[in-house]
Design a protein around this motif. Structure first.
Motif, mmCIF file in Angstrom:
data_model
loop_
_atom_site.group_PDB
_atom_site.id
_atom_site.type_symbol
_atom_site.label_atom_id
_atom_site.label_comp_id
_atom_site.label_asym_id
_atom_site.label_seq_id
_atom_site.Cartn_x
_atom_site.Cartn_y
_atom_site.Cartn_z
ATOM 1 N N ILE A 177 -6.764 0.681 -1.058
ATOM 2 C CA ILE A 177 -7.663 1.667 -1.124
ATOM 3 C C ILE A 177 -9.178 1.066 -1.134
ATOM 4 O O ILE A 177 -10.095 1.110 -0.280
ATOM 5 C CB ILE A 177 -7.628 2.693 -2.047
ATOM 6 N N MET A 192 -6.260 7.644 5.529
ATOM 7 C CA MET A 192 -7.302 7.308 4.670
ATOM 8 C C MET A 192 -7.984 6.013 4.999
ATOM 9 O O MET A 192 -8.389 5.150 4.169
ATOM 10 C CB MET A 192 -6.713 7.349 3.169
ATOM 11 N N ILE A 246 -6.547 3.121 5.479
ATOM 12 C CA ILE A 246 -5.996 1.704 4.903
ATOM 13 C C ILE A 246 -5.239 1.103 6.114
ATOM 14 O O ILE A 246 -5.566 0.039 6.351
ATOM 15 C CB ILE A 246 -5.099 2.194 3.936
ATOM 16 N N SER A 249 0.725 5.939 3.363
ATOM 17 C CA SER A 249 -0.999 5.677 3.007
ATOM 18 C C SER A 249 -1.608 5.985 4.406
ATOM 19 O O SER A 249 -2.391 5.098 4.748
ATOM 20 C CB SER A 249 -1.155 4.387 2.687
ATOM 21 N N TYR A 275 1.696 11.061 2.912
ATOM 22 C CA TYR A 275 1.171 10.606 1.855
ATOM 23 C C TYR A 275 1.674 9.104 1.372
ATOM 24 O O TYR A 275 1.023 8.084 1.101
ATOM 25 C CB TYR A 275 1.274 11.295 0.263
ATOM 26 N N SER A 276 3.088 9.042 1.453
ATOM 27 C CA SER A 276 3.869 7.657 1.040
ATOM 28 C C SER A 276 3.419 6.559 1.991
ATOM 29 O O SER A 276 3.312 5.520 1.625
ATOM 30 C CB SER A 276 5.308 8.305 0.968
ATOM 31 N N SER A 316 0.997 -1.045 0.031
ATOM 32 C CA SER A 316 0.026 0.153 -0.130
ATOM 33 C C SER A 316 0.855 1.093 -0.093
ATOM 34 O O SER A 316 0.561 2.273 -0.652
ATOM 35 C CB SER A 316 -0.887 0.104 1.136
ATOM 36 N N ALA A 317 1.793 1.381 0.910
ATOM 37 C CA ALA A 317 2.929 2.479 0.887
ATOM 38 C C ALA A 317 3.487 2.589 -0.187
ATOM 39 O O ALA A 317 3.804 3.533 -0.642
ATOM 40 C CB ALA A 317 3.505 2.131 2.084
ATOM 41 N N GLY A 374 3.893 3.064 -3.726
ATOM 42 C CA GLY A 374 3.080 3.525 -4.894
ATOM 43 C C GLY A 374 3.647 4.697 -5.810
ATOM 44 O O GLY A 374 4.826 4.995 -5.751
ATOM 45 N N LEU A 375 2.627 5.218 -6.425
ATOM 46 C CA LEU A 375 3.265 6.294 -7.389
ATOM 47 C C LEU A 375 4.269 7.348 -6.728
ATOM 48 O O LEU A 375 5.259 7.971 -7.113
ATOM 49 C CB LEU A 375 2.176 6.977 -8.029
ATOM 50 N N GLY A 376 3.621 7.831 -5.607
ATOM 51 C CA GLY A 376 4.550 8.588 -4.461
ATOM 52 C C GLY A 376 5.630 8.442 -4.358
ATOM 53 O O GLY A 376 6.496 9.230 -4.326
ATOM 54 N N ASN A 377 6.254 7.194 -4.304
ATOM 55 C CA ASN A 377 7.452 6.675 -4.071
ATOM 56 C C ASN A 377 8.614 6.927 -5.214
ATOM 57 O O ASN A 377 9.485 6.998 -5.554
ATOM 58 C CB ASN A 377 7.878 5.228 -3.451
HETATM 59 N N1 PHE Z 1 1.328 5.573 -0.423
HETATM 60 C C1 PHE Z 1 1.073 5.740 -1.916
HETATM 61 C C2 PHE Z 1 2.119 6.221 -2.611
HETATM 62 O O1 PHE Z 1 3.277 6.398 -1.759
HETATM 63 C C3 PHE Z 1 -0.071 6.151 -2.227
HETATM 64 C C4 PHE Z 1 -1.423 5.920 -1.879
HETATM 65 C C5 PHE Z 1 -2.302 6.903 -1.875
HETATM 66 C C6 PHE Z 1 -1.683 4.676 -1.694
HETATM 67 C C7 PHE Z 1 -3.586 6.370 -1.697
HETATM 68 C C8 PHE Z 1 -2.943 4.244 -1.237
HETATM 69 C C9 PHE Z 1 -3.781 5.155 -1.347
HETATM 70 O O2 PHE Z 1 2.266 6.421 -3.584
#
Ligand code: PHE
Length: 465
Positions: free
Chosen positions: A337, A242, A244, A239, A236-237, A24-25, A27-30
């Motif tokens: 999510i 939200m 989760i 998660s 954000y990174s 989950s952690a 993701g696109l953010g990383n």
């Molecule tokens: N944590 C995820 C990331 O670093 C982003 C994410 C957002 C994951 C929303 C789950 C829900 O990209």
């Protein structure tokens, strides 16, 4: 209590839990946001600030959410109410966040799929052409097609449940992701490129830009902005805020060590972010110098395909495995999510997993199509309080990331720090007599430091700062 007899699903063990939560952690953010921020914010300086915040601020928030989930054995919609009967509204808020995020996350997942298929079809040079990305997202049917494809994959995994769906797939996808990131990061260091002006830049020089702290032109104000960037990214990174981690925590067995698991998730998440920087910054630097890094959001879909294309045939292969890796990262995040929402519906309304996932599939279908059409039929430009301009996707992103998530985070700190008291989570963390080395730090964080930091993030989002 008749219908409670059925035992709650759980991850099979610590590894399964850590891989799912890390899924989950990561993701696109990383993959694109972290490298881009690091390049913008003085390389090693940003890394240092980020690491310090990760083991303090990030640690406190992450362990709090997981502990709430494991303590209550409920998903967010009902968990907060169980902590304090007047705080059910926080459960509703943290149910709304993933509900808003999920449809647009599927749209971005669809874009990643499109790129992966392009590389699979040996279309690397077409993908790198000017206008490819804009042409694709503004087309009417293609983005919808790929979004639905991505959403179907998520649906299947969540439909199969915690152990046979989420855990099983995370156990396969996450290790493959690590291998690909390490491989591309090493390759990236070996790149060397001479531009039209005869200037040669190497991947190793790019790595230096990334790792060596750059104090040039650093003022106090600039340093504060770096801290803000790192904080927002961390939040954000991981998660957080939200629902989760509350959900995944509720599937964690009582005998697992929470502190250890949280440390492992953080090492995984931060490790992948740092490696993603090693993969992207040297490559982009070799081809377009430091200016190339300022591409921001377009970095992944516009700049990188051009870099892959300049690498010749091998670049097509790198492009393919890169987008496979991004797809895996996006998929495990999207699944988390969807699970947060599904599990809340199951706990609150006592619906079956089948019914909950099907309802979500239908609502996602409608909302994601609207998001896709935001780039053509429903196109408009909206200016946000923080100055950014965007379309429907950005509105959902802005409302969740910049407004709702800091609010949920802040309220969680107030609930645990001041109303229910930190003992609530600490008792859960040390349930089996586990050592909790950062206990005092945790209390200070959750009561004072984290709420202040979250409030600042919220003010930044609202454009006040
Ligand atoms: N944590 C995820 C990331 O670093 C982003 C994410 C957002 C994951 C929303 C789950 C829900 O990209």
């Amino acid at each position: 209590m008749e219908n409670q007899v059925k035992q709650r699903s759980s991850f099979t063990g610590s590894l399964g839990f850590v891989l799912a939560a890390a899924g989950s952690a990561v993701g696109l953010g990383n993959i694109w946001r972290f490298p881009y921020l690091a390049a913008k914010d003085g390389g090693g300086l940003f890394l240092l600030v980020y690491l310090v915040l990760a083991v303090t601020f990030g640690f406190a928030l992450l362990i709090t959410e997981i502990a709430i989930g494991r303590k209550t054995q409920e998903s967010p919609l009902t968990a907060y109410k169980k902590i304090n009967s007047k705080w059910g509204f926080l459960g509703v808020l943290s149910f709304v966040v993933p509900f808003i995020i999920y449809p647009y996350y599927c749209v971005i997942g669809g874009w990643v799929m499109k790129y992966m298929f392009s590389y699979l079809a040996f279309q690397g040079s077409v993908t790198a052409a000017d206008g490819f990305f804009t042409g694709f997202i503004t087309a009417q049917w293609q983005p919808i097609f790929y979004t639905v494809l991505f959403a179907i994959l998520c649906f299947i995994i969540v439909y199969k449940g915690v152990e046979h769906g989420i855990e099983k797939y995370s156990r396969i996808l996450m290790p493959v992701l690590v291998v690909i990131v390490v491989f591309i990061a090493i390759y990236s260091l070996t790149i060397s490129h001479t531009d039209a002006n005869g200037v040669t830049r190497t991947g190793l020089q790019g790595a230096a830009v990334y790792f060596v702290p750059n104090f040039e032109g650093i003022t106090f104000k600039k340093f504060l902005y770096i801290i803000l960037d790192a904080m927002g990214q961390l939040f954000y990174s991981l998660s957080i805020a939200m629902g989760i981690m509350v959900t995944y925590g509720s599937y964690m067995k009582k005998e697992e060590n929470l502190v250890k698991s949280v440390n492992h998730i953080e090492i995984f998440d931060t490790g992948i972010a740092v490696l993603a920087g090693m993969m992207i910054i040297p490559a982009v630097f070799a081809f377009s110098g430091t200016e190339g890094m300022s591409a921001g959001p377009g970095l992944m879909f516009i700049t990188l395909p051009k870099v892959f294309n300049s690498l010749g045939k091998f670049g097509d292969f790198i492009g393919l495995i890169f987008f496979v890796m991004v797809l895996f990262a996006a998929l495990t995040s999207a699944v988390s999510i969807l699970e947060a929402i599904t599990s809340s519906m199951m706990d609150k309304f006592k619906w079956s997993r089948k019914k909950s996932t099907l309802i979500m599939a239908a609502s996602t279908f409608v909302i994601s199509i609207i998001v896709c059409l935001g780039y053509n039929v429903f196109y408009f430009d909206l200016k946000f309080p923080n100055g950014a301009v965007g379309q429907i996707l950005d509105i959902l992103d802005y409302a969740s990331n910049n407004i709702l998530m800091p609010i949920v985070g802040l309220l969680t700190c107030i609930l645990i720090g001041w109303i229910a008291k930190p003992k609530t989570t600490i008792d859960e963390i040390t349930l089996n007599g586990e050592k909790f080395g950062r206990k005092t730090l945790y209390i200070v964080m959750i009561k004072v430091v984290a709420p202040i930091l979250l409030f600042i993030i919220l003010l930044t989002g609202l454009g006040v700062i």
